[in-house]
Enzyme design. Structure first.
Site: not given
Length: 142
Positions: A65-66
């Protein structure tokens, strides 16, 4: 990429300066590469494991997600914000030591939606998890 995105040589510096948030920092997220074609980062297995010593599935998702959200925000450009609206992960192997590496590549870069795939591998190059994230791009309020 948006015309308002940073120059090619400044993109990794832009990503590092923007930061990845307190959670990813605590987990040991480190940038390796950040270009319009892909984003790459690593994370240690140690400190990010389940009680039985395997890399926690949620850690793979945090890495994915980052990477995907940061790449989507580069694409969004100035005055716009990409926010995650869907994420899924398939874990196919468990890392137990060393570092994992996430390689994020765009599948779709649209005006209002982006989709990225993140392949997470162990130190031997074996795929441990495949993460897919969809981000919605919105205009920032004035």
């Amino acid at each position: 990429m948006s015309d308002a995105s940073p120059a090619t040589e400044d993109r990794l510096d832009w990503a590092r300066a923007r930061g990845v948030g307190a959670l990813a920092e605590k987990m040991g997220f480190e940038w390796v590469e950040f270009t319009p074609e892909r984003a790459v980062a690593t994370m240690p297995v140690e400190g990010n494991t389940q009680p039985v010593g395997l890399m926690h599935g949620g850690a793979y998702v945090v890495l994915g997600e980052s990477l995907g959200s940061m790449h989507a925000n580069l694409h969004a450009g100035a005055g716009r914000l990409a926010v995650g609206i869907d994420i899924n992960a398939t874990h196919t192997r468990s890392a137990t030591s060393g570092r994992v590496t996430g390689v994020c590549t765009p599948i779709h870069l649209g005006r209002s939606l982006t989709v990225h795939e993140i392949a997470v591998t162990d130190d031997q190059g074996r795929r441990c998890s495949t993460v897919r994230i969809t981000n919605m791009i919105r205009d920032l309020p004035e």
